[in-house]
Design an enzyme around this catalytic site. Structure first.
Site, PDB file in Angstrom:
ATOM      1  N   LYS A 183      43.683  54.504  37.193  1.00  0.00           N
ATOM      2  CA  LYS A 183      44.201  53.199  36.948  1.00  0.00           C
ATOM      3  C   LYS A 183      45.644  53.094  37.381  1.00  0.00           C
ATOM      4  CE  LYS A 183      42.597  51.628  32.925  1.00  0.00           C
ATOM      5  NZ  LYS A 183      42.438  51.497  31.450  1.00  0.00           N
TER       6      LYS A 183
ATOM      7  N   ASP B 277      43.608  47.035  28.590  1.00  0.00           N
ATOM      8  CA  ASP B 277      42.333  47.489  28.231  1.00  0.00           C
ATOM      9  C   ASP B 277      41.508  46.553  28.952  1.00  0.00           C
ATOM     10  OD1 ASP B 277      40.892  49.231  26.656  1.00  0.00           O
ATOM     11  OD2 ASP B 277      40.368  47.554  25.400  1.00  0.00           O
ATOM     12  N   SER B 278      40.347  47.282  29.500  1.00  0.00           N
ATOM     13  CA  SER B 278      39.483  46.913  30.327  1.00  0.00           C
ATOM     14  C   SER B 278      37.995  47.352  30.252  1.00  0.00           C
ATOM     15  CB  SER B 278      40.177  46.741  32.010  1.00  0.00           C
ATOM     16  OG  SER B 278      40.205  48.125  32.373  1.00  0.00           O
TER      17      SER B 278
ATOM     18  N   PHE C 230      36.660  54.245  40.206  1.00  0.00           N
ATOM     19  CA  PHE C 230      36.144  55.354  38.881  1.00  0.00           C
ATOM     20  C   PHE C 230      35.218  54.537  38.089  1.00  0.00           C
ATOM     21  CE2 PHE C 230      40.271  53.155  38.282  1.00  0.00           C
ATOM     22  CZ  PHE C 230      40.284  52.854  36.951  1.00  0.00           C
ATOM     23  N   GLY C 231      34.927  55.091  36.912  1.00  0.00           N
ATOM     24  CA  GLY C 231      34.272  54.558  36.041  1.00  0.00           C
ATOM     25  C   GLY C 231      32.742  54.108  36.513  1.00  0.00           C
ATOM     26  N   TYR C 232      32.617  52.627  36.382  1.00  0.00           N
ATOM     27  CA  TYR C 232      31.467  52.008  36.760  1.00  0.00           C
ATOM     28  C   TYR C 232      31.348  51.708  37.920  1.00  0.00           C
ATOM     29  CZ  TYR C 232      30.530  52.287  31.517  1.00  0.00           C
ATOM     30  OH  TYR C 232      30.279  52.768  30.108  1.00  0.00           O
TER      31      TYR C 232
END
Length: 198
Positions: free
Chosen positions: A14, A71-72, A154-156
């Site tokens: 991020k 925030d996400s 990254f993440g989803y």
């Protein structure tokens, strides 16, 4: 550290995204590694905006610098908007991207393709010590595919296909992602407020 803004995140992916988006901007961007450590407050807000503003306020109060936080997360229509603010800890372990992604795919296994709509949502907050507070939002609509693809992001990202594309977010170049993503949209909306600090 005049005209310096702290980006309050420990997520290296991020921070790299935000530095790219704000490069050449009106302020110098520093991360949490560039300032004395302070305790992280738990994310207890019910909304992305509440969590983002709390993180920005805490960072500004602890460092005396204007602070930006976001925030996400991912909202999935078939899951009534979840995982939402729980995106990073959906599997029960904060930041375990693979476990979160696998749990989400398992939960959607029987959901037909036409009901796999989703969106990445970002709330970005700016808190200036003793002054301005503002929150902006960005939304990136798309759908969830059945198997991960791509090695970027990254993440989803490997299971999210943005509207109008056939590639997952993890298959986009960093520049393409920055231009279209929820975080890119939110931080572009925040730029005028950052310029006012310069």
């Amino acid at each position: 550290m005049a005209n310096t803004v702290l980006v309050a995140t420990r997520n290296a992916g991020k921070l790299a995204e935000l530095r790219r988006m704000l490069a050449g901007g009106p302020v110098e961007i520093v991360g949490l590694a560039d300032v004395p450590a302070f305790p992280d407050a738990p994310e207890t807000g019910a909304t992305f905006a509440e969590n983002a503003l709390a993180k920005a306020r805490d960072a500004a109060a602890a460092t005396g610098l204007p602070a930006v936080a976001d925030d996400s997360g991912l909202t999935v229509e078939a899951l009534n908007g979840m995982p939402g603010v729980l995106s990073a800890r959906w599997s029960g372990r904060h930041g375990d991207d693979r476990a979160n992604l696998e749990l989400l795919l398992a939960q959607l296994a029987d959901v037909p393709d036409e009901r796999r709509g989703a969106a990445f949502v970002c709330a970005a907050a700016l808190a200036v010590p003793g002054g301005l507070e503002t929150v902006v939002h960005g939304v990136w609509p798309g759908r969830i595919v059945r198997a991960p693809r791509g090695s970027g992001g990254f993440g989803y990202d490997p299971i999210f296909v943005p509207d109008g594309d056939e590639r997952t977010s993890a298959e986009l170049s960093p520049e393409e992602k920055d231009a279209a993503s929820h975080r890119g949209r939110a931080f572009r909306a925040l730029l005028p407020h950052l310029r006012d600090l310069a």
